[in-house]
Design an enzyme around this catalytic site. Structure first.
Site, PDB file in Angstrom:
ATOM      1  N   ARG A  78       0.850  -1.197   0.000  1.00  0.00           N
ATOM      2  CA  ARG A  78       0.000   0.000   0.000  1.00  0.00           C
ATOM      3  C   ARG A  78       0.884   1.245   0.000  1.00  0.00           C
ATOM      4  O   ARG A  78       1.735   1.395   0.871  1.00  0.00           O
ATOM      5  CB  ARG A  78      -0.907   0.002   1.245  1.00  0.00           C
ATOM      6  CG  ARG A  78      -1.668   1.296   1.423  1.00  0.00           C
ATOM      7  CD  ARG A  78      -2.588   1.294   2.641  1.00  0.00           C
ATOM      8  NE  ARG A  78      -3.215   2.590   2.763  1.00  0.00           N
ATOM      9  CZ  ARG A  78      -3.089   3.414   3.801  1.00  0.00           C
ATOM     10  NH1 ARG A  78      -2.389   3.071   4.870  1.00  0.00           N
ATOM     11  NH2 ARG A  78      -3.679   4.579   3.793  1.00  0.00           N
ATOM     12  N   HIS A 122      -2.829  11.005   0.934  1.00  0.00           N
ATOM     13  CA  HIS A 122      -2.224  10.793   2.246  1.00  0.00           C
ATOM     14  C   HIS A 122      -1.579  12.112   2.681  1.00  0.00           C
ATOM     15  O   HIS A 122      -0.366  12.229   2.811  1.00  0.00           O
ATOM     16  CB  HIS A 122      -1.213   9.643   2.184  1.00  0.00           C
ATOM     17  CG  HIS A 122      -0.927   8.997   3.512  1.00  0.00           C
ATOM     18  ND1 HIS A 122      -1.058   7.637   3.744  1.00  0.00           N
ATOM     19  CD2 HIS A 122      -0.511   9.526   4.688  1.00  0.00           C
ATOM     20  CE1 HIS A 122      -0.733   7.360   4.996  1.00  0.00           C
ATOM     21  NE2 HIS A 122      -0.377   8.492   5.592  1.00  0.00           N
ATOM     22  N   GLU A 167      -7.228   8.680   6.698  1.00  0.00           N
ATOM     23  CA  GLU A 167      -7.426   9.274   8.014  1.00  0.00           C
ATOM     24  C   GLU A 167      -7.967  10.709   7.981  1.00  0.00           C
ATOM     25  O   GLU A 167      -7.265  11.669   8.357  1.00  0.00           O
ATOM     26  CB  GLU A 167      -6.128   9.224   8.829  1.00  0.00           C
ATOM     27  CG  GLU A 167      -5.612   7.819   9.049  1.00  0.00           C
ATOM     28  CD  GLU A 167      -4.438   7.763  10.018  1.00  0.00           C
ATOM     29  OE1 GLU A 167      -3.907   8.811  10.392  1.00  0.00           O
ATOM     30  OE2 GLU A 167      -4.062   6.644  10.411  1.00  0.00           O
ATOM     31  N   ASN A 292      -6.950   1.793  10.192  1.00  0.00           N
ATOM     32  CA  ASN A 292      -5.621   1.970  10.780  1.00  0.00           C
ATOM     33  C   ASN A 292      -5.780   1.882  12.287  1.00  0.00           C
ATOM     34  O   ASN A 292      -6.549   2.652  12.884  1.00  0.00           O
ATOM     35  CB  ASN A 292      -5.039   3.335  10.420  1.00  0.00           C
ATOM     36  CG  ASN A 292      -4.752   3.467   8.930  1.00  0.00           C
ATOM     37  OD1 ASN A 292      -4.854   2.489   8.180  1.00  0.00           O
ATOM     38  ND2 ASN A 292      -4.387   4.662   8.501  1.00  0.00           N
ATOM     39  N   TYR A 294      -3.619   1.621  15.994  1.00  0.00           N
ATOM     40  CA  TYR A 294      -2.341   1.651  16.719  1.00  0.00           C
ATOM     41  C   TYR A 294      -2.513   1.423  18.216  1.00  0.00           C
ATOM     42  O   TYR A 294      -1.683   0.803  18.853  1.00  0.00           O
ATOM     43  CB  TYR A 294      -1.644   2.994  16.498  1.00  0.00           C
ATOM     44  CG  TYR A 294      -1.104   3.150  15.102  1.00  0.00           C
ATOM     45  CD1 TYR A 294       0.156   2.660  14.766  1.00  0.00           C
ATOM     46  CD2 TYR A 294      -1.860   3.747  14.098  1.00  0.00           C
ATOM     47  CE1 TYR A 294       0.655   2.768  13.480  1.00  0.00           C
ATOM     48  CE2 TYR A 294      -1.368   3.865  12.797  1.00  0.00           C
ATOM     49  CZ  TYR A 294      -0.114   3.373  12.502  1.00  0.00           C
ATOM     50  OH  TYR A 294       0.382   3.480  11.223  1.00  0.00           O
ATOM     51  N   GLU A 352      -3.138  -0.106   8.263  1.00  0.00           N
ATOM     52  CA  GLU A 352      -1.924   0.251   9.016  1.00  0.00           C
ATOM     53  C   GLU A 352      -2.008  -0.346  10.413  1.00  0.00           C
ATOM     54  O   GLU A 352      -3.057  -0.261  11.062  1.00  0.00           O
ATOM     55  CB  GLU A 352      -1.773   1.777   9.174  1.00  0.00           C
ATOM     56  CG  GLU A 352      -1.378   2.491   7.919  1.00  0.00           C
ATOM     57  CD  GLU A 352      -1.249   4.001   8.111  1.00  0.00           C
ATOM     58  OE1 GLU A 352      -0.891   4.445   9.230  1.00  0.00           O
ATOM     59  OE2 GLU A 352      -1.519   4.723   7.147  1.00  0.00           O
TER      60      GLU A 352
END
Ligand code: BGC
Length: 456
Positions: A78, A122, A167, A292, A294, A352
């Site tokens: 990606r 992005h 995002e 994504n 985290y 991600e």
């Protein structure tokens, strides 16, 4: 080997990057400047004045970087396109050299059996469009759709997966409220306008995609559960507000066609009325959602937080990464299941997941990044648990393929499977690269093996 320890056949094992963070040569071959180019060249905006004029020099080393991916056994990669390489003014004439760079990259990936997944946006808006109001200008839905069309026409026959925007929350919050990211504004009133135009632009690009392309297209959102720091009603209310602001602000309009009620309360008089017809554009059916993930955040009420608390409080005895994010794999399973419960049985990709840890090379250049291996192992197990609970998870992309420019934190925070020496541009596989290669080779079965001792 028990069959259930393996991920499903065809599961897409990948790694991710983005244009501004790795490419370097931002103005080469006719490219126009982006807002990140301007931002990082403005004194005081990035840590130590970090700029991405070289970054990982991927623009000139793409072929060798594809070989790294091949050695890793990646099934997918990606990456994002730089809008201002392709359209230096953001609209109007296409810069063939810019498009060619990506066409060559796509061909190279395909020749190595690696599926490209392209992110159209992005964070690196063409500066020329920022001069026209950027994401606040409602015309941007058309500008973005025209740019997307140029990309679809050039690459759509060979690229099976497209993400429109990466995002939206970070773009609105950090670009327009905290000013930590480009374009560096600090204006609460801008954020809802920006969010809304991001969603309209996404919808407009999806519409264009439908009129000619056959692969899949979706939006990438960053999600994290918001847990109250205590049972106190004020903490619970603060966590609920943070959840609306962070997790539901984009997915609700995208899937349900309306903003969640709590946003009006959060933004108060900064919340405008939006035309009802906009939601028809926003609510285009998508083929997948990119998630994504985290960390999670533990939220405590504080009267000073407005509109909501974006950072969390630290929980004792937990592991935190170099970016100050708690390692909390249980919340990864929770997040994936939450999407299914709230938005339906839509195919998901983890676009991600990864962690920054301090990993200085030992003698001989070796990087034994055991904390990253532990992070990836636990999160991949958590993803497998979500699959077991019925989530339609189609693939997983590690952030990131290689150390890169972590936005305004510069090159200080390293997320890569490959260590990058920014002086020499030498790439060295970290121990986590070997770990991930093995996960891919065994379709996830190696996740159940005991961790290898350090240095083995
Ligand atoms: C972004 C990446 C970034 C990563 C780590 C995500 O928010 O998409 O560009 O490097 O997180 O902070």
């Amino acid at each position: 080997m028990p069959a259930e320890s393996r991920f499903p056949e065809g599961f897409l094992w990948g790694a991710a990057t983005s244009a501004y963070q790795i490419e370097g040569s931002p103005l080469a071959d006719g490219a126009g400047p982006s807002i990140w180019h301007r931002f990082s060249h403005t004194p005081g905006r990035t840590l130590g004045g970090a700029i991405a004029d070289v970054a990982c020099d991927h623009y000139r080393r793409a072929d060798a970087d594809v070989e790294l991916m091949h050695d890793l056994g990646l099934a997918a990669y990606r990456f994002s396109l730089s809008w201002s390489r392709i359209l230096p003014q953001g609209r109007g004439a296409v810069n063939a050299a810019g498009l060619d760079f990506y066409a060559r990259l796509v061909d190279r990936l395909l020749a190595r059996g690696i599926q490209p997944m392209i992110t159209l946006y992005h964070w690196d808006l063409p500066a020329a469009l920022d001069d026209l109001g950027g994401w606040r200008n409602p015309e941007i839905a058309d500008w973005f759709a025209d740019y997307a069309t140029a990309a679809f026409e050039a690459l759509g026959d060979r690229v099976p997966l497209w993400a429109t925007i990466n995002e939206p929350w970070v773009i609105a919050h950090d670009g327009h409220i905290t000013g930590v990211n480009a374009p560096g504004h600090r204006n609460l009133y801008e954020a809802p306008l920006v969010s809304h135009q991001l969603l309209r632009a996404h919808g407009a690009a999806v519409q264009r995609y439908r009129s000619g392309c056959k692969g899949g297209i979706g939006l990438v959102v960053n999600l994290e559960p918001k847990d109250p720091a205590s049972d106190h009603p004020a903490d619970r209310a603060a966590a609920a507000r943070a959840d609306v602001y962070f997790n539901r602000q984009y997915l609700d309009p995208l899937i349900h066609g309306r903003y969640p009620d709590g946003l009006r309360e959060i933004f108060r008089d900064a919340w405008p009325e939006f035309p009802e017809r906009d939601f028809d554009l926003i609510r285009q059916p998508v083929d997948f959602l990119g998630i994504n993930y985290y960390t999670r955040k533990v939220v405590r009420h504080d009267d000073a937080d407005w509109p909501v608390r974006a950072s969390g409080v630290r929980v004792p005895h937990r592991t935190y990464t170099e970016t100050g994010w708690e390692v909390h794999p249980e919340s990864f399973t929770r997040t994936l299941c939450w999407v299914r419960e709230n938005y339906g049985d839509i195919p998901l990709y983890v676009t991600e997941n990864g962690a920054a840890f301090e990993d200085s090379p030992a003698e001989g250049g070796r990087v034994d990044d055991l904390p990253r291996i532990a992070y990836l192992r636990e999160h991949l197990r958590a993803a497998r648990e979500a699959l077991r609970r019925g989530v339609d998870l189609r693939g997983y992309f590690v952030w990131s393929l290689m150390d890169n420019l972590e936005w305004s934190s510069g090159t200080d925070k390293r997320f890569g499977l490959f260590h990058v020496d920014f002086e020499t541009q030498r790439r060295t596989p970290k121990a986590s690269a070997g770990f991930y290669r093995e996960v891919i080779r065994t379709h996830g079965a190696s996740l159940d093996e005991p961790p290898a001792p350090a240095g083995s």
